[in-house]
Design a protein around this motif. Structure first.
Motif, PDB file in Angstrom:
ATOM      1  N   UNK A   1      71.082  -3.147  -3.237  1.00  0.00           N
ATOM      2  CA  UNK A   1      71.226  -1.695  -3.393  1.00  0.00           C
ATOM      3  C   UNK A   1      71.321  -1.114  -1.987  1.00  0.00           C
TER       4      UNK A   1
ATOM      5  N   UNK B   1      71.875   2.247   0.441  1.00  0.00           N
ATOM      6  CA  UNK B   1      71.907   3.703   0.588  1.00  0.00           C
ATOM      7  C   UNK B   1      72.604   4.037   1.895  1.00  0.00           C
TER       8      UNK B   1
ATOM      9  N   UNK C   1      73.422   7.239   4.249  1.00  0.00           N
ATOM     10  CA  UNK C   1      73.116   8.663   4.419  1.00  0.00           C
ATOM     11  C   UNK C   1      73.588   9.128   5.790  1.00  0.00           C
TER      12      UNK C   1
ATOM     13  N   UNK D   1      71.119  17.043   0.963  1.00  0.00           N
ATOM     14  CA  UNK D   1      71.922  16.095   1.740  1.00  0.00           C
ATOM     15  C   UNK D   1      72.515  15.104   0.750  1.00  0.00           C
ATOM     16  N   UNK D   2      73.810  14.878   0.885  1.00  0.00           N
ATOM     17  CA  UNK D   2      74.434  13.951  -0.047  1.00  0.00           C
ATOM     18  C   UNK D   2      74.861  12.669   0.643  1.00  0.00           C
ATOM     19  N   UNK D   3      74.544  11.563   0.022  1.00  0.00           N
ATOM     20  CA  UNK D   3      74.928  10.270   0.565  1.00  0.00           C
ATOM     21  C   UNK D   3      75.568   9.405  -0.496  1.00  0.00           C
ATOM     22  N   UNK D   4      75.772   8.148  -0.156  1.00  0.00           N
ATOM     23  CA  UNK D   4      76.378   7.221  -1.099  1.00  0.00           C
ATOM     24  C   UNK D   4      75.359   6.174  -1.512  1.00  0.00           C
ATOM     25  N   UNK D   5      75.551   5.658  -2.697  1.00  0.00           N
ATOM     26  CA  UNK D   5      74.678   4.617  -3.224  1.00  0.00           C
ATOM     27  C   UNK D   5      75.585   3.519  -3.766  1.00  0.00           C
ATOM     28  N   UNK D   6      75.456   2.329  -3.212  1.00  0.00           N
ATOM     29  CA  UNK D   6      76.356   1.243  -3.592  1.00  0.00           C
ATOM     30  C   UNK D   6      75.543   0.047  -4.094  1.00  0.00           C
ATOM     31  N   UNK D   7      75.895  -0.437  -5.263  1.00  0.00           N
ATOM     32  CA  UNK D   7      75.241  -1.623  -5.805  1.00  0.00           C
ATOM     33  C   UNK D   7      76.214  -2.796  -5.695  1.00  0.00           C
ATOM     34  N   UNK D   8      75.756  -3.870  -5.067  1.00  0.00           N
ATOM     35  CA  UNK D   8      76.619  -5.032  -4.855  1.00  0.00           C
ATOM     36  C   UNK D   8      75.989  -6.249  -5.520  1.00  0.00           C
TER      37      UNK D   8
ATOM     38  N   UNK E   1      82.459  -2.111   6.925  1.00  0.00           N
ATOM     39  CA  UNK E   1      83.235  -1.336   5.951  1.00  0.00           C
ATOM     40  C   UNK E   1      82.490  -0.159   5.326  1.00  0.00           C
ATOM     41  N   UNK E   2      81.266  -0.401   4.866  1.00  0.00           N
ATOM     42  CA  UNK E   2      80.637   0.594   3.986  1.00  0.00           C
ATOM     43  C   UNK E   2      80.157   1.842   4.706  1.00  0.00           C
TER      44      UNK E   2
END
Lengths: 80, 80
Positions: free
Chosen positions: B4, B6, B8, B37-44, B65-66
Protein backbone atom coordinates in the motif's frame (compact mmCIF):
# COMPACT_ATOMS: atom_id res chain seq x y z
CA UNK A 1 -8.75 16.62 14.69
CA UNK A 2 -7.39 15.11 11.51
CA UNK A 3 -9.20 12.65 9.27
CA UNK A 4 -7.49 10.38 6.78
CA UNK A 5 -9.82 9.20 4.02
CA UNK A 6 -9.07 6.43 1.53
CA UNK A 7 -11.22 6.30 -1.57
CA UNK A 8 -10.83 3.16 -3.65
CA UNK A 9 -12.66 1.67 -6.59
CA UNK A 10 -14.99 -1.18 -5.68
CA UNK A 11 -13.95 -4.70 -6.64
CA UNK A 12 -15.02 -5.47 -10.17
CA UNK A 13 -14.86 -1.87 -11.33
CA UNK A 14 -12.30 -1.46 -14.10
CA UNK A 15 -9.31 0.70 -13.15
CA UNK A 16 -7.66 1.90 -16.38
CA UNK A 17 -5.32 4.23 -14.45
CA UNK A 18 -4.08 1.31 -12.34
CA UNK A 19 -3.67 -0.84 -15.45
CA UNK A 20 -1.61 1.93 -17.11
CA UNK A 21 0.66 2.11 -14.05
CA UNK A 22 1.02 -1.68 -14.08
CA UNK A 23 1.97 -1.68 -17.77
CA UNK A 24 4.45 1.16 -17.21
CA UNK A 25 6.07 -0.64 -14.26
CA UNK A 26 6.42 -3.84 -16.27
CA UNK A 27 7.85 -1.83 -19.16
CA UNK A 28 10.40 -0.29 -16.81
CA UNK A 29 11.62 -3.75 -15.91
CA UNK A 30 9.83 -4.35 -12.61
CA UNK A 31 8.86 -8.02 -12.77
CA UNK A 32 6.11 -9.72 -10.79
CA UNK A 33 3.66 -6.83 -10.64
CA UNK A 34 0.40 -8.78 -10.63
CA UNK A 35 -2.08 -5.97 -10.15
CA UNK A 36 -2.21 -2.23 -9.46
CA UNK A 37 -5.24 -0.32 -8.22
CA UNK A 38 -5.13 3.43 -7.81
CA UNK A 39 -7.25 5.38 -5.38
CA UNK A 40 -7.34 8.73 -3.64
CA UNK A 41 -6.03 9.70 -0.24
CA UNK A 42 -7.45 12.81 1.38
CA UNK A 43 -6.33 14.40 4.64
CA UNK A 44 -8.86 16.71 6.26
CA UNK A 45 -8.04 19.00 9.17
CA UNK A 46 -11.20 19.61 11.21
CA UNK A 47 -12.04 22.10 13.93
CA UNK A 48 -14.34 19.48 15.50
CA UNK A 49 -12.89 17.86 18.64
CA UNK A 50 -15.54 15.22 19.30
CA UNK A 51 -14.55 11.94 17.67
CA UNK A 52 -18.06 10.64 16.94
CA UNK A 53 -19.19 13.96 15.48
CA UNK A 54 -16.05 14.20 13.35
CA UNK A 55 -16.53 10.66 12.05
CA UNK A 56 -20.16 11.38 11.13
CA UNK A 57 -19.23 14.66 9.43
CA UNK A 58 -16.45 13.11 7.34
CA UNK A 59 -18.67 10.17 6.31
CA UNK A 60 -21.27 12.69 5.18
CA UNK A 61 -18.56 14.56 3.21
CA UNK A 62 -17.61 11.29 1.49
CA UNK A 63 -21.21 10.58 0.54
CA UNK A 64 -21.92 14.05 -0.80
CA UNK A 65 -18.65 15.09 -2.42
CA UNK A 66 -15.51 13.03 -1.99
CA UNK A 67 -16.55 9.58 -3.21
CA UNK A 68 -18.79 8.34 -5.97
CA UNK A 69 -20.50 5.65 -3.92
CA UNK A 70 -21.81 3.87 -7.01
CA UNK A 71 -18.31 2.74 -7.95
CA UNK A 72 -16.11 3.74 -5.00
CA UNK A 73 -15.65 2.69 -1.39
CA UNK A 74 -14.47 5.07 1.29
CA UNK A 75 -12.74 4.46 4.57
CA UNK A 76 -12.44 7.11 7.27
CA UNK A 77 -9.76 7.05 9.95
CA UNK A 78 -9.43 9.70 12.63
CA UNK A 79 -6.04 10.70 14.00
CA UNK A 80 -5.19 12.78 17.03
CA UNK B 1 2.47 -9.80 -1.16
CA UNK B 2 0.53 -6.55 -1.26
CA UNK B 3 2.00 -3.07 -0.96
CA UNK B 4 0.00 0.00 0.00
CA UNK B 5 1.65 3.22 -1.14
CA UNK B 6 0.66 6.71 -0.03
CA UNK B 7 1.89 9.59 -2.15
CA UNK B 8 1.40 13.02 -0.63
CA UNK B 9 2.56 16.51 -1.48
CA UNK B 10 5.43 17.76 0.66
CA UNK B 11 4.69 20.41 3.26
CA UNK B 12 4.87 23.85 1.74
CA UNK B 13 3.90 22.68 -1.74
CA UNK B 14 0.65 24.31 -2.84
CA UNK B 15 -2.25 21.88 -3.28
CA UNK B 16 -4.87 23.54 -5.51
CA UNK B 17 -6.91 20.32 -5.73
CA UNK B 18 -7.10 20.13 -1.95
CA UNK B 19 -8.03 23.80 -1.74
CA UNK B 20 -10.83 23.24 -4.29
CA UNK B 21 -12.20 20.37 -2.20
CA UNK B 22 -12.01 22.53 0.92
CA UNK B 23 -13.91 25.37 -0.77
CA UNK B 24 -16.52 22.92 -2.09
CA UNK B 25 -17.01 21.36 1.36
CA UNK B 26 -17.44 24.77 2.96
CA UNK B 27 -19.86 25.73 0.20
CA UNK B 28 -21.89 22.58 0.89
CA UNK B 29 -22.32 23.71 4.49
CA UNK B 30 -19.61 21.66 6.22
CA UNK B 31 -18.21 24.04 8.82
CA UNK B 32 -14.84 23.81 10.50
CA UNK B 33 -12.88 22.38 7.59
CA UNK B 34 -9.48 23.95 8.28
CA UNK B 35 -7.39 22.28 5.61
CA UNK B 36 -7.60 19.60 2.94
CA UNK B 37 -4.65 17.89 1.25
CA UNK B 38 -5.17 15.40 -1.51
CA UNK B 39 -2.79 12.62 -2.36
CA UNK B 40 -2.72 9.31 -4.16
CA UNK B 41 -3.17 5.83 -2.79
CA UNK B 42 -1.82 2.93 -4.81
CA UNK B 43 -2.24 -0.76 -4.05
CA UNK B 44 0.27 -3.06 -5.74
CA UNK B 45 -0.03 -6.84 -5.80
CA UNK B 46 3.43 -8.37 -6.05
CA UNK B 47 4.61 -11.87 -6.86
CA UNK B 48 7.61 -11.28 -4.53
CA UNK B 49 7.29 -13.08 -1.18
CA UNK B 50 10.38 -11.71 0.59
CA UNK B 51 9.45 -8.66 2.63
CA UNK B 52 12.79 -6.82 2.34
CA UNK B 53 13.01 -7.41 -1.41
CA UNK B 54 9.40 -6.28 -1.90
CA UNK B 55 10.00 -3.11 0.15
CA UNK B 56 13.11 -2.29 -1.90
CA UNK B 57 11.30 -2.95 -5.21
CA UNK B 58 8.32 -0.76 -4.32
CA UNK B 59 10.56 2.08 -3.10
CA UNK B 60 12.38 1.90 -6.43
CA UNK B 61 9.01 2.02 -8.24
CA UNK B 62 8.10 5.15 -6.26
CA UNK B 63 11.37 6.84 -7.16
CA UNK B 64 11.19 6.02 -10.87
CA UNK B 65 7.49 6.27 -11.67
CA UNK B 66 4.90 6.66 -8.94
CA UNK B 67 6.07 9.77 -7.09
CA UNK B 68 7.63 13.03 -8.17
CA UNK B 69 10.19 13.18 -5.38
CA UNK B 70 10.86 16.88 -5.94
CA UNK B 71 7.43 17.78 -4.57
CA UNK B 72 6.01 14.53 -3.22
CA UNK B 73 6.67 12.16 -0.34
CA UNK B 74 5.92 8.47 -0.53
CA UNK B 75 5.25 5.94 2.19
CA UNK B 76 5.33 2.19 1.56
CA UNK B 77 3.51 -0.30 3.76
CA UNK B 78 3.53 -4.05 3.13
CA UNK B 79 0.54 -6.21 3.97
CA UNK B 80 0.27 -9.99 4.17
Amino acid sequence: MKARVHITLKNGVLDPQGKAVQTALTGLGFGGVKDVRQGKFIEIELAETDKAAAQAAVEQMCKTLLANTVIENYQVELVG
